[in-house]
Design a protein around this motif. Structure first.
Motif, short mmCIF file in Angstrom:
data_model
loop_
_atom_site.label_atom_id
_atom_site.label_comp_id
_atom_site.label_asym_id
_atom_site.label_seq_id
_atom_site.Cartn_x
_atom_site.Cartn_y
_atom_site.Cartn_z
N ASP A 199 0.58 8.07 -9.87
CA ASP A 199 0.56 6.62 -9.44
C ASP A 199 0.19 6.24 -8.03
N LEU A 200 -0.97 5.90 -7.95
CA LEU A 200 -1.47 5.63 -6.63
C LEU A 200 -0.96 4.38 -5.97
N GLY A 201 -0.15 3.44 -6.68
CA GLY A 201 0.60 2.44 -6.03
C GLY A 201 -0.43 1.27 -5.63
N VAL A 202 -1.64 1.32 -6.24
CA VAL A 202 -2.54 0.24 -6.20
C VAL A 202 -3.02 -0.22 -7.62
N ASP A 203 -3.78 -1.24 -7.61
CA ASP A 203 -4.42 -1.67 -8.98
C ASP A 203 -5.64 -0.93 -8.97
N GLU A 204 -5.86 -0.08 -9.89
CA GLU A 204 -7.21 0.70 -10.11
C GLU A 204 -8.37 0.09 -10.18
N THR A 205 -8.03 -1.22 -10.91
CA THR A 205 -9.40 -1.98 -11.08
C THR A 205 -10.01 -2.43 -9.87
N ARG A 206 -9.08 -2.74 -8.90
CA ARG A 206 -9.57 -3.25 -7.53
C ARG A 206 -9.86 -2.05 -6.57
N TYR A 207 -9.13 -1.07 -6.83
CA TYR A 207 -9.47 0.34 -5.91
C TYR A 207 -9.86 1.57 -6.84
N PRO A 208 -10.96 1.65 -7.45
CA PRO A 208 -11.37 2.54 -8.29
C PRO A 208 -11.91 3.84 -7.55
N GLY A 209 -12.02 4.91 -8.33
CA GLY A 209 -12.70 5.97 -7.85
C GLY A 209 -11.89 6.44 -6.44
N ILE A 210 -12.50 6.64 -5.62
CA ILE A 210 -12.10 7.45 -4.00
C ILE A 210 -11.24 6.34 -3.43
N ILE A 211 -11.32 5.26 -3.83
CA ILE A 211 -10.92 4.28 -2.97
C ILE A 211 -9.28 4.13 -3.42
N GLY A 212 -8.82 4.42 -4.18
CA GLY A 212 -7.39 4.36 -4.87
C GLY A 212 -6.73 5.57 -3.98
N PRO A 213 -7.18 6.69 -4.12
CA PRO A 213 -6.39 7.75 -3.25
C PRO A 213 -6.54 7.70 -2.22
#
Length: 192
Positions: free
Chosen positions: A5-19
């Protein structure tokens, strides 16, 4: 969905941005490295250095990094995406300068195993006019992108499907740079 759980909306923060949003204290040095290697003053253009990143990411089969850095390279190279696609499909016949082709061969060797960068590969690059700085940074870009690729894929992050959605993030990176990714208030450069 990412493995954690990266704690972010993965569609808004995909790929390397979420981590990177998940762990901003590690994001900063990773983005500082990308900024220096891909955008800082250098004899190779930013487009050529992004092409090295895209090429290595393609060899590593990291879809997010390959697609995003292909878009970043294309936006900064006169020949655009057709050239990026040609390099990724067949380096030997792609219409790139001989020096860049020799450096891409070094990058491919690093991607496979750093010990496969032979004196012959280095001498071939030097014979085409590559400087020690260009050889050094090609090796470091390739090594760094092996790490970035494994970071993205090791966490199983979301990769948007539509390659055309990476054009806006390319403009965002070109305008603001990689360090802007560490700004928690920055509007996301995420692909659509």
């Amino acid at each position: 969905m990412a493995h954690i759980d990266l704690g972010v909306d993965e569609t808004r923060y995909p790929g390397i941005i979420g981590p990177m949003r998940f762990r901003p204290e590690t994001a900063r040095p990773l983005n500082e490295l990308a900024e220096v290697l891909l955008r800082g003053p250098h004899p190779l253009s930013p487009g050529e250095r992004e092409l090295i990143a895209a090429y290595v990411s393609g060899l590593n089969e990291c879809e997010f990094c390959c697609t995003s850095h292909s878009a970043f390279a294309a936006a900064q190279l006169d020949a655009g995406m057709p050239l990026v696609d040609q390099v990724r499909a067949d380096l030997d016949s792609a219409p790139v300068p001989a020096k860049l082709r020799a450096l891409l061969r070094i990058a491919a060797a690093v991607r496979d195993d750093g010990r496969k960068v032979t004196p012959a590969l280095v001498e071939a690059a030097r014979a085409e006019g590559a400087s020690d700085l260009e050889i050094h940074d090609t090796v470091l870009i390739a090594a760094a992108f092996c790490m970035y690729n494994r970071y993205v894929d090791g966490l199983g992050t979301l990769t948007p499907d539509d390659p055309s959605g990476y054009a806006e993030p390319a403009r965002w990176i070109i305008e603001r740079g990689y360090l802007a990714l560490t700004d928690p208030d920055a509007t996301s450069p995420a692909p659509d």
